[in-house]
Design a protein around this motif. Sequence first.
Motif, PDB file in Angstrom:
ATOM      1  N   THR A  44      11.732  73.853  39.991  1.00  0.00           N
ATOM      2  CA  THR A  44      12.868  74.286  40.810  1.00  0.00           C
ATOM      3  C   THR A  44      12.391  75.077  42.020  1.00  0.00           C
ATOM      4  O   THR A  44      12.828  74.839  43.151  1.00  0.00           O
ATOM      5  CB  THR A  44      13.826  75.162  39.975  1.00  0.00           C
ATOM      6  N   ARG A  87      17.333  64.627  37.721  1.00  0.00           N
ATOM      7  CA  ARG A  87      17.301  66.080  37.555  1.00  0.00           C
ATOM      8  C   ARG A  87      18.517  66.622  36.814  1.00  0.00           C
ATOM      9  O   ARG A  87      18.402  67.543  36.015  1.00  0.00           O
ATOM     10  CB  ARG A  87      17.177  66.756  38.922  1.00  0.00           C
ATOM     11  N   GLU A  88      19.671  66.073  37.072  1.00  0.00           N
ATOM     12  CA  GLU A  88      20.896  66.636  36.502  1.00  0.00           C
ATOM     13  C   GLU A  88      21.384  65.909  35.250  1.00  0.00           C
ATOM     14  O   GLU A  88      22.307  66.379  34.599  1.00  0.00           O
ATOM     15  CB  GLU A  88      22.008  66.632  37.561  1.00  0.00           C
ATOM     16  N   VAL A  89      20.783  64.765  34.915  1.00  0.00           N
ATOM     17  CA  VAL A  89      21.203  64.039  33.721  1.00  0.00           C
ATOM     18  C   VAL A  89      20.042  63.864  32.747  1.00  0.00           C
ATOM     19  O   VAL A  89      20.031  64.423  31.655  1.00  0.00           O
ATOM     20  CB  VAL A  89      21.797  62.659  34.088  1.00  0.00           C
ATOM     21  N   LEU A  92      17.635  67.088  31.754  1.00  0.00           N
ATOM     22  CA  LEU A  92      18.273  68.069  30.867  1.00  0.00           C
ATOM     23  C   LEU A  92      18.287  67.613  29.416  1.00  0.00           C
ATOM     24  O   LEU A  92      18.402  68.437  28.506  1.00  0.00           O
ATOM     25  CB  LEU A  92      19.704  68.343  31.339  1.00  0.00           C
ATOM     26  N   LYS A  93      18.187  66.301  29.179  1.00  0.00           N
ATOM     27  CA  LYS A  93      18.252  65.771  27.820  1.00  0.00           C
ATOM     28  C   LYS A  93      16.888  65.695  27.142  1.00  0.00           C
ATOM     29  O   LYS A  93      16.805  65.370  25.958  1.00  0.00           O
ATOM     30  CB  LYS A  93      18.906  64.385  27.847  1.00  0.00           C
ATOM     31  N   GLY A 200      21.076  71.059  43.175  1.00  0.00           N
ATOM     32  CA  GLY A 200      21.498  70.562  41.874  1.00  0.00           C
ATOM     33  C   GLY A 200      21.146  71.529  40.758  1.00  0.00           C
ATOM     34  O   GLY A 200      21.931  71.750  39.834  1.00  0.00           O
ATOM     35  N   ASP A 201      19.959  72.129  40.853  1.00  0.00           N
ATOM     36  CA  ASP A 201      19.546  73.116  39.849  1.00  0.00           C
ATOM     37  C   ASP A 201      20.419  74.365  39.920  1.00  0.00           C
ATOM     38  O   ASP A 201      20.731  74.974  38.895  1.00  0.00           O
ATOM     39  CB  ASP A 201      18.081  73.495  40.065  1.00  0.00           C
ATOM     40  N   TYR A 203      23.501  74.362  40.740  1.00  0.00           N
ATOM     41  CA  TYR A 203      24.801  73.948  40.199  1.00  0.00           C
ATOM     42  C   TYR A 203      24.822  74.045  38.675  1.00  0.00           C
ATOM     43  O   TYR A 203      25.853  74.404  38.082  1.00  0.00           O
ATOM     44  CB  TYR A 203      25.105  72.518  40.638  1.00  0.00           C
ATOM     45  N   ILE A 204      23.697  73.741  38.029  1.00  0.00           N
ATOM     46  CA  ILE A 204      23.668  73.791  36.568  1.00  0.00           C
ATOM     47  C   ILE A 204      23.307  75.180  36.052  1.00  0.00           C
ATOM     48  O   ILE A 204      23.159  75.383  34.853  1.00  0.00           O
ATOM     49  CB  ILE A 204      22.677  72.753  35.988  1.00  0.00           C
ATOM     50  N   GLY A 205      23.142  76.153  36.975  1.00  0.00           N
ATOM     51  CA  GLY A 205      22.991  77.542  36.562  1.00  0.00           C
ATOM     52  C   GLY A 205      21.573  78.047  36.364  1.00  0.00           C
ATOM     53  O   GLY A 205      21.361  79.019  35.631  1.00  0.00           O
ATOM     54  N   THR A 206      20.583  77.417  36.999  1.00  0.00           N
ATOM     55  CA  THR A 206      19.204  77.892  36.888  1.00  0.00           C
ATOM     56  C   THR A 206      19.067  79.274  37.521  1.00  0.00           C
ATOM     57  O   THR A 206      19.499  79.494  38.656  1.00  0.00           O
ATOM     58  CB  THR A 206      18.233  76.918  37.589  1.00  0.00           C
TER      59      THR A 206
END
Length: 262
Positions: A44, A87-89, A92-93, A200-201, A203-206
């Motif tokens: 990030t 990065r966002e899908v 994360l998995k 994007g990072d 947005y997902i709360g990094t």
Amino acid sequence: MEYFGYLASIIIGLSLGLIGGGGSILTIPILVYLFKIDPKLATTYSLFIVGITALSGCFSHYKMGNLKMKSALYFAVPSVFSILIIREVIFLKIPNVLFTIDDFQVTKNFLIMIIFAVLMMAASFSMIRKTNSNIQSAGTNYWQLAFIGAIVGIVTGFLGAGGGFLIIPALLFFANLPMKQAVGTSLFIIFINSSIGFMGDLYIGTAIDYPFLLTISSIAFFGMLIGTQLSKKLDGDKLKPIFGWFILVMGIYIIIKEIFLK
């Protein structure tokens, strides 16, 4: 070690300014080994550092007429879609621990560093190998340019790497650009890719340590100014092999450290 990290951060911008790539290849090892930052978070941070540094170089190259916007957009748009998906899908998995061999755990962080080391070695070979940057295709192949853009987006999304070592050859042979224009256009694409990945990072709360991040970015920006000025006087093609050998040694070191020195 942090003092060496701050000093090494100059080289991030220097590389981007001189040869239009290689900044992210250095950023991840600097953050992980010299500043002891978690590899996932380092990807990030790398996106921000390399992106903001590349933006500063864009302005200088734009003034010199080295930024070709049409080729940049054909490359960048599919890259953005790849970055967001990876990065966002997908990223994360991926579980933190993938599997265990005897007593050795193969973790997500281990995978990031090993893939990055292999990427560094591949990049080093492309830099060391002698190529004629004046060889150009008959015309711009925008479909192939867009396809390679999507591939670079995957690299950027997973590793936090700008992908300059892939972008430069693509612009040379598929966009029919001379070396200096490929460098300037590459910086713009790196800025777009890295910025999208970083946002994007967010947005997902990094969680971000902004004082640290801005400090490293400022140092890299200083290196970019030096590199851009030197690019007016030095031949980037002659500097690439030297930088390539340096990257190769670093890639080998990362593999040894991650596998044998843990």
